[in-house]
Design a protein around this motif. Structure first.
Motif, PDB file in Angstrom:
ATOM      1  N   ALA A  14      46.479  50.787  35.268  1.00 46.16           N
ATOM      2  CA  ALA A  14      46.373  52.072  35.966  1.00 46.16           C
ATOM      3  C   ALA A  14      45.642  51.925  37.301  1.00 46.16           C
ATOM      4  CB  ALA A  14      45.652  53.086  35.074  1.00 46.16           C
ATOM      5  N   TRP A  15      44.773  50.931  37.418  1.00 42.50           N
ATOM      6  CA  TRP A  15      43.947  50.737  38.608  1.00 42.50           C
ATOM      7  C   TRP A  15      44.568  49.762  39.611  1.00 42.50           C
ATOM      8  CZ3 TRP A  15      42.787  45.600  38.132  1.00 42.50           C
ATOM      9  CH2 TRP A  15      42.739  45.074  36.842  1.00 42.50           C
ATOM     10  N   LEU A  16      45.843  49.450  39.485  1.00 42.48           N
ATOM     11  CA  LEU A  16      46.502  48.460  40.345  1.00 42.48           C
ATOM     12  C   LEU A  16      46.340  48.766  41.835  1.00 42.48           C
ATOM     13  CD1 LEU A  16      48.435  45.944  40.433  1.00 42.48           C
ATOM     14  CD2 LEU A  16      50.302  47.601  40.596  1.00 42.48           C
ATOM     15  N   ARG A  17      46.417  50.041  42.199  1.00 44.24           N
ATOM     16  CA  ARG A  17      46.410  50.412  43.622  1.00 44.24           C
ATOM     17  C   ARG A  17      45.077  50.947  44.123  1.00 44.24           C
ATOM     18  NH1 ARG A  17      51.761  53.940  43.962  1.00 44.24           N
ATOM     19  NH2 ARG A  17      50.412  54.968  45.422  1.00 44.24           N
ATOM     20  N   ARG A  58      33.033  48.366  55.135  1.00 41.63           N
ATOM     21  CA  ARG A  58      33.621  47.223  54.420  1.00 41.63           C
ATOM     22  C   ARG A  58      35.114  47.431  54.159  1.00 41.63           C
ATOM     23  NH1 ARG A  58      29.967  45.981  49.335  1.00 41.63           N
ATOM     24  NH2 ARG A  58      30.853  47.967  48.759  1.00 41.63           N
ATOM     25  N   ARG A  59      35.852  46.349  54.267  1.00 37.49           N
ATOM     26  CA  ARG A  59      37.273  46.363  53.934  1.00 37.49           C
ATOM     27  C   ARG A  59      37.402  46.214  52.423  1.00 37.49           C
ATOM     28  NH1 ARG A  59      41.716  45.373  56.984  1.00 37.49           N
ATOM     29  NH2 ARG A  59      40.437  44.699  58.716  1.00 37.49           N
ATOM     30  N   LEU A  60      38.249  47.044  51.809  1.00 42.52           N
ATOM     31  CA  LEU A  60      38.475  46.990  50.369  1.00 42.52           C
ATOM     32  C   LEU A  60      39.944  46.723  50.070  1.00 42.52           C
ATOM     33  CD1 LEU A  60      36.376  50.089  49.222  1.00 42.52           C
ATOM     34  CD2 LEU A  60      35.710  47.683  49.120  1.00 42.52           C
ATOM     35  N   LEU A  61      40.192  45.892  49.070  1.00 42.50           N
ATOM     36  CA  LEU A  61      41.545  45.608  48.630  1.00 42.50           C
ATOM     37  C   LEU A  61      41.721  46.116  47.200  1.00 42.50           C
ATOM     38  CD1 LEU A  61      40.929  43.220  50.810  1.00 42.50           C
ATOM     39  CD2 LEU A  61      42.991  42.254  49.842  1.00 42.50           C
ATOM     40  N   SER A  62      42.941  46.462  46.881  1.00 40.73           N
ATOM     41  CA  SER A  62      43.282  46.847  45.517  1.00 40.73           C
ATOM     42  C   SER A  62      43.568  45.585  44.711  1.00 40.73           C
ATOM     43  CB  SER A  62      44.522  47.740  45.531  1.00 40.73           C
ATOM     44  OG  SER A  62      45.639  46.977  45.988  1.00 40.73           O
ATOM     45  N   HIS A  97      60.351  49.646  48.079  1.00 36.08           N
ATOM     46  CA  HIS A  97      60.394  50.965  48.730  1.00 36.08           C
ATOM     47  C   HIS A  97      59.000  51.409  49.163  1.00 36.08           C
ATOM     48  CE1 HIS A  97      64.537  51.138  47.481  1.00 36.08           C
ATOM     49  NE2 HIS A  97      64.172  50.930  46.228  1.00 36.08           N
ATOM     50  N   GLY A  98      58.200  50.447  49.662  1.00 38.67           N
ATOM     51  CA  GLY A  98      56.867  50.742  50.159  1.00 38.67           C
ATOM     52  C   GLY A  98      55.794  50.851  49.086  1.00 38.67           C
ATOM     53  N   ARG A  99      56.170  50.705  47.833  1.00 40.79           N
ATOM     54  CA  ARG A  99      55.200  50.819  46.739  1.00 40.79           C
ATOM     55  C   ARG A  99      54.893  49.439  46.162  1.00 40.79           C
ATOM     56  NH1 ARG A  99      54.085  55.704  44.757  1.00 40.79           N
ATOM     57  NH2 ARG A  99      53.668  54.892  42.673  1.00 40.79           N
ATOM     58  N   PRO A 100      53.629  49.182  45.839  1.00 39.46           N
ATOM     59  CA  PRO A 100      53.263  47.897  45.250  1.00 39.46           C
ATOM     60  C   PRO A 100      53.950  47.693  43.901  1.00 39.46           C
ATOM     61  CG  PRO A 100      51.306  49.103  45.934  1.00 39.46           C
ATOM     62  CD  PRO A 100      52.463  50.044  46.045  1.00 39.46           C
ATOM     63  N   VAL A 101      54.462  46.500  43.685  1.00 42.62           N
ATOM     64  CA  VAL A 101      55.070  46.154  42.396  1.00 42.62           C
ATOM     65  C   VAL A 101      54.546  44.788  41.952  1.00 42.62           C
ATOM     66  CG1 VAL A 101      57.186  47.502  42.717  1.00 42.62           C
ATOM     67  CG2 VAL A 101      57.109  45.134  43.488  1.00 42.62           C
ATOM     68  N   LEU A 102      54.549  44.605  40.649  1.00 42.42           N
ATOM     69  CA  LEU A 102      54.190  43.315  40.075  1.00 42.42           C
ATOM     70  C   LEU A 102      55.474  42.547  39.772  1.00 42.42           C
ATOM     71  CD1 LEU A 102      51.303  44.319  37.649  1.00 42.42           C
ATOM     72  CD2 LEU A 102      51.138  43.186  39.880  1.00 42.42           C
ATOM     73  N   PRO A 103      55.367  41.243  39.645  1.00 41.26           N
ATOM     74  CA  PRO A 103      56.564  40.468  39.324  1.00 41.26           C
ATOM     75  C   PRO A 103      56.981  40.702  37.876  1.00 41.26           C
ATOM     76  CG  PRO A 103      54.646  39.067  39.191  1.00 41.26           C
ATOM     77  CD  PRO A 103      54.178  40.401  39.717  1.00 41.26           C
ATOM     78  N   ASN A 104      58.221  40.381  37.583  1.00 40.16           N
ATOM     79  CA  ASN A 104      58.672  40.323  36.199  1.00 40.16           C
ATOM     80  C   ASN A 104      58.227  38.987  35.636  1.00 40.16           C
ATOM     81  OD1 ASN A 104      60.126  42.834  36.042  1.00 40.16           O
ATOM     82  ND2 ASN A 104      61.623  41.904  37.397  1.00 40.16           N
TER      83      ASN A 104
END
Length: 139
Positions: A14-17, A58-62, A97-104
């Motif tokens: 749920a916290w991926l982004r 500070r710069r933050l990454l997801s 489509h501009g949304r983060p995805v994880l690999p299969n």
């Protein structure tokens, strides 16, 4: 005779982004120096992809941003020349489509670096990184 290929997805947390990881934490998690991560974030932003935010000093990454940095780090360690085009290739598979995805499961990336083709197992990178990210989030 073989049937159609079966794709097995990886469940995204749920916290991926959520922007939750500092450059220092990304360095500890991926081995990527902060200035390199900042450079890759700048290349990503120029290509229209957001890997990080800077809500304050500070710069933050997801977690997804950390995953992309980790993929780029693996390529760098394999001595792939990380041109803007190579970085864009990684971003193109890390976003849909501009949304983060994880690999299969078992997804691989093939990058051409001159006459050499480098293969990277994308799902393995995420599956090794996710427990570390989860641990950092719990502290």
């Amino acid at each position: 005779m073989t049937g159609p290929a079966v794709t097995v997805g990886i469940d995204a947390p749920a916290w991926l982004r959520e922007p939750a990881f500092t450059l220092k934490e990304i360095a500890a998690l991926t081995g990527t120096p902060p200035n390199t991560t900042t450079y890759w974030c700048t290349l990503a932003a120029a290509a229209g992809y957001e890997l990080s935010v800077k809500p304050g000093p500070r710069r933050l990454l997801s977690a997804h941003g950390a995953y992309v940095v980790s993929v780029l780090r693996h390529l760098s360690l394999a001595h792939v020349t990380l041109t803007a085009s190579a970085v864009k290739s990684v971003l193109a598979i890390a976003f849909s489509h501009g949304r983060p995805v994880l690999p299969n499961l078992f997804d691989q990336l093939h990058i051409h670096d001159g006459p050499v083709v480098v293969e990277v197992d994308l799902s393995e990178i995420w599956l090794k990184l996710e427990p570390k990210l989860s641990h950092y989030r719990s502290h």
